[in-house]
Design a protein around this motif. Structure first.
Motif, PDB file in Angstrom:
ATOM      1  N   MET A 376       0.819  -1.222   0.000  1.00 49.64           N
ATOM      2  CA  MET A 376       0.000   0.000   0.000  1.00 49.64           C
ATOM      3  C   MET A 376       0.847   1.263   0.000  1.00 49.64           C
ATOM      4  N   THR A 380       1.294   3.823  -3.281  1.00 44.84           N
ATOM      5  CA  THR A 380       0.960   5.235  -3.079  1.00 44.84           C
ATOM      6  C   THR A 380       2.148   6.125  -3.425  1.00 44.84           C
ATOM      7  N   VAL A 384       2.173   8.968  -6.322  1.00 42.33           N
ATOM      8  CA  VAL A 384       2.390  10.370  -5.956  1.00 42.33           C
ATOM      9  C   VAL A 384       3.631  10.930  -6.658  1.00 42.33           C
ATOM     10  N   THR A 404       3.384  14.998  -1.835  1.00 43.82           N
ATOM     11  CA  THR A 404       3.952  14.291  -0.684  1.00 43.82           C
ATOM     12  C   THR A 404       3.197  12.995  -0.372  1.00 43.82           C
ATOM     13  N   ALA A 405       3.923  12.056   0.210  1.00 43.82           N
ATOM     14  CA  ALA A 405       3.339  10.757   0.606  1.00 43.82           C
ATOM     15  C   ALA A 405       4.165  10.200   1.751  1.00 43.82           C
ATOM     16  N   SER A 406       4.152  10.907   2.883  1.00 42.78           N
ATOM     17  CA  SER A 406       4.982  10.478   3.998  1.00 42.78           C
ATOM     18  C   SER A 406       4.366   9.286   4.719  1.00 42.78           C
ATOM     19  N   ALA A 409       2.320  10.051   7.700  1.00 42.53           N
ATOM     20  CA  ALA A 409       0.995  10.657   7.559  1.00 42.53           C
ATOM     21  C   ALA A 409       0.068   9.742   6.780  1.00 42.53           C
ATOM     22  N   MET A 410       0.501   8.522   6.579  1.00 37.84           N
ATOM     23  CA  MET A 410      -0.202   7.589   5.713  1.00 37.84           C
ATOM     24  C   MET A 410      -0.544   6.342   6.505  1.00 37.84           C
ATOM     25  N   GLY A 411      -1.695   5.802   6.270  1.00 37.07           N
ATOM     26  CA  GLY A 411      -2.046   4.548   6.919  1.00 37.07           C
ATOM     27  C   GLY A 411      -1.789   3.385   5.985  1.00 37.07           C
ATOM     28  N   ALA A 412      -1.856   2.200   6.532  1.00 36.10           N
ATOM     29  CA  ALA A 412      -1.710   0.994   5.714  1.00 36.10           C
ATOM     30  C   ALA A 412      -2.636  -0.088   6.255  1.00 36.10           C
ATOM     31  N   ALA A 413      -3.094  -0.900   5.342  1.00 32.93           N
ATOM     32  CA  ALA A 413      -3.862  -2.081   5.723  1.00 32.93           C
ATOM     33  C   ALA A 413      -3.015  -3.295   5.403  1.00 32.93           C
ATOM     34  N   MET A 432      -3.324   0.353  10.323  1.00 36.78           N
ATOM     35  CA  MET A 432      -2.554   1.200  11.238  1.00 36.78           C
ATOM     36  C   MET A 432      -2.370   2.568  10.584  1.00 36.78           C
ATOM     37  N   SER A 433      -2.447   3.593  11.384  1.00 39.38           N
ATOM     38  CA  SER A 433      -2.223   4.929  10.867  1.00 39.38           C
ATOM     39  C   SER A 433      -1.693   5.820  11.984  1.00 39.38           C
ATOM     40  N   PRO A 485      -8.093   1.973  -5.556  1.00 41.56           N
ATOM     41  CA  PRO A 485      -7.066   2.709  -4.789  1.00 41.56           C
ATOM     42  C   PRO A 485      -5.791   1.868  -4.627  1.00 41.56           C
ATOM     43  N   GLU A 486      -4.697   2.557  -4.330  1.00 39.60           N
ATOM     44  CA  GLU A 486      -3.427   1.825  -4.140  1.00 39.60           C
ATOM     45  C   GLU A 486      -3.495   0.970  -2.875  1.00 39.60           C
TER      46      GLU A 486
ATOM     47  N   GLN B  44      -6.976   9.163   3.036  1.00 38.62           N
ATOM     48  CA  GLN B  44      -6.222  10.078   3.885  1.00 38.62           C
ATOM     49  C   GLN B  44      -5.356  11.002   3.060  1.00 38.62           C
ATOM     50  N   HIS B  46      -1.801  12.824   2.717  1.00 40.90           N
ATOM     51  CA  HIS B  46      -0.446  12.558   3.211  1.00 40.90           C
ATOM     52  C   HIS B  46       0.562  13.437   2.475  1.00 40.90           C
TER      53      HIS B  46
END
Lengths: 486, 46
Positions: A376, A380, A384, A404-406, A409-413, A432-433, A485-486, B44, B46
């Motif tokens: 994920m 992303t 980005v 940006t894609a930090s 600041a990004m969650g993952a499944a 988790m996020s 979505p990614e 979200q 980011h």
């Protein structure tokens, strides 16, 4: 006409190439360089490794997809980087060597206006003597390895059906490994298959890991908020391992895999060995560092690549102790600080440090899970960075602000299979996020309790099976692929 | 005379089947919830 070269056709690279081409159309060129002829949905390699799927079900040829999309595809490996160009042309270039049957070994030089490094990991089985398919253990890192693992598992099952007890060891083949989630999935899928085959009572199944405690997964563990209160991923995992009768060896660095024996050290100084009839042990990863020269031909690789071979980006690489690690250390744009038209995404970028607290054995060997870069966040990041490059091309502004894609600041499944089967399967579904804990924003646990969640059940298996179909559909660029979505 | 043994077996089988179906119904509901949780994550910034 601008040229974007993407190195690698895994989740990050393939995603970047597809999104870039979709937005740029025919006006500009998108070129993909990958040594592999096929795309692989890596999460399902686990099921190949236990015989629930074939390699054909988790891979497909890249060339026809790229041809249909108008992406120029070179089946080749990158062997050198010239970010300042050469004596004849100041345009950046990457040297490649073909790996397809017709042109194997032939070199070429590809010019680029923008380079996206998405090479993924180098599987360093060699860092542990005897580790890997050329040694004494199996792997599930590639579909080919997973097919071999399944065959080896079948042999062990046959021996158990003949009445012989067998010992199966699954886990990490080095103290600095990542992908603990994959090893966790594999050990539970093995357990599930053994039960299906009616031989579980004859098996000693052992999970051998570099994690300090169960449930660490290389992300420092998680805290889930449930109706009954908070529960840690450690508590969650402990009950699962106990329920399934899987023995655990924690805090271990594997020093050698001999025939039928794995040797390891632990952080408390224990030096031990574990006999096995079957061992699936993952290798540590390093980056694919490319020989890099400036226009005069002088070696400048250390300006672009960290010592571990991953490419440096906009992260804070200053060495600091665990107590001083911060979310601010992590990259946001994945841009090289030296060459702003060069990016690294997915496993290819150099993280500033780990996420989990690092330990070592008394002899100095690392027992420190490396930070995972799962599908994920990798997808992303690829998307980005592609958008950043597209912005710069469309506005004819090479310094336009990067998107940006930090990971802070990004969650993952993560959906970790613990057994496949439409009615009998199960998976641990975890969200988790953020991925990298941010204790400034979430002082209690580093993560948002509303978005950090875990559940085990059959629905998780259905979800994982759905994702297999959806992401292969998306990677084949079928109609509407960009809506997934990614 | 009614065959109570067969009736009892039939009742037990029906109860087991009902439990199995309610388990599947619950899992179907959880499947939808999990999908929504993950979709929310993908939105979200980011």
């Amino acid at each position: 006409m601008a040229r974007i070269v993407v190195l690698g056709a895994g989740v990050a690279g393939h995603t970047a190439a597809m999104h870039a081409k979709r937005r740029l159309g025919r006006a500009h060129e998108v070129i993909v360089v990958s040594p592999n002829a096929n795309w692989n949905w890596i999460p399902s390699n686990i099921w190949v490794g236990v015989g629930k799927m074939t390699a054909k079900q988790v891979t497909f040829p890249l060339a026809p997809v790229y041809k249909r999309l108008g992406i120029e595809y070179h089946q080749a490996k990158a062997v050198g980087l010239l970010p300042e160009g050469d004596a004849t042309d100041a345009t950046g270039a990457v040297d490649i060597e073909y790996t397809d049957a017709d042109r194997r070994g032939q070199p070429a030089r590809l010019r680029y206006d923008y380079l996206i490094n998405a090479t993924g990991p180098k599987l360093r089985f060699d860092l542990t003597p005897g580790l890997g398919p050329d040694g004494h253990s199996v792997s599930v890192c590639t579909s080919g390895h997973a097919t071999q693992a399944s065959a080896a598992l079948d042999e062990v099952i046959a021996r158990m059906k003949a009445g012989r007890r067998q010992t199966l060891v699954v886990g990490m083949g080095h103290g600095a490994c990542t992908c603990e989630g994959a090893a966790f999935e594999y050990v539970f899928n093995v357990d599930h298959v053994l039960r299906e085959q009616g031989v579980r009572e004859l098996a000693d199944v052992i999970y051998l890991t570099n994690e300090h405690e169960l449930g660490d997964f290389g992300v420092g563990g998680m805290v889930f908020s449930q109706k009954s209160g908070q529960v840690t991923s450690e508590q969650w995992m402990q009950s699962l391992f106990t329920e399934r009768g899987i023995r655990v060896i924690l805090q271990a660095h594997v020093t050698e895999v001999a025939e039928g024996v794995v040797h390891y050290e632990q952080i408390d100084g224990t030096v031990a060995q574990q006999a096995f009839d079957f061992a699936m042990l993952l290798p540590p990863f390093r980056g694919v560092a490319l020989p890099t020269v400036d226009r005069a031909g002088t070696d400048i690789a250390d300006k672009l690549f960290a010592a571990n071979g991953f490419m440096k980006v906009d992260a804070d690489y200053a060495a600091k102790p665990y107590e001083e690690w911060s979310a601010k250390d992590w990259p946001r744009t994945y841009e090289s600080p030296v060459f702003p038209n060069v990016f690294a995404v997915g496993i290819a970028f150099a993280p500033p440090h780990a996420i989990s607290r690092p330990y070592q054995t008394p002899s100095g060997a690392p027992v420190a899970p490396a930070p995972p870069r799962t599908g994920m966040p990798s997808g992303t990041q690829g998307k980005v960075v592609a958008q950043t490059v597209v912005d710069r091309i469309k506005h004819n502004n090479p310094t336009a602000p990067a998107r940006t894609a930090s990971m802070t600041a990004m969650g993952a499944a993560c959906i970790a299979s613990i057994g496949a089967g439409l009615r009998t399967g199960a998976a641990a579904t975890i969200t988790m996020s953020p991925i990298v804990p941010d204790r400034e924003h979430f002082p209690e646990t580093g993560r948002d309790p509303k978005s950090t969640f875990g559940e085990i059940g059959l629905a998780g298996h259905w979800l994982k099976r759905l994702l297999h179909t959806l992401f292969i559909y998306k990677a084949k660029a079928r109609p509407g692929w960009w809506l997934i979505p990614e | 005379m009614p065959n109570t043994s067969m009736q009892q077996t039939s009742t037990a089988t029906s109860a087991k089947e009902a439990r199995r179906r309610s388990g599947l119904v619950r899992q179907a509901f959880r499947f939808v919830v999990l999908n929504l949780k993950i979709l929310r994550l993908t939105r979200q910034h980011h």
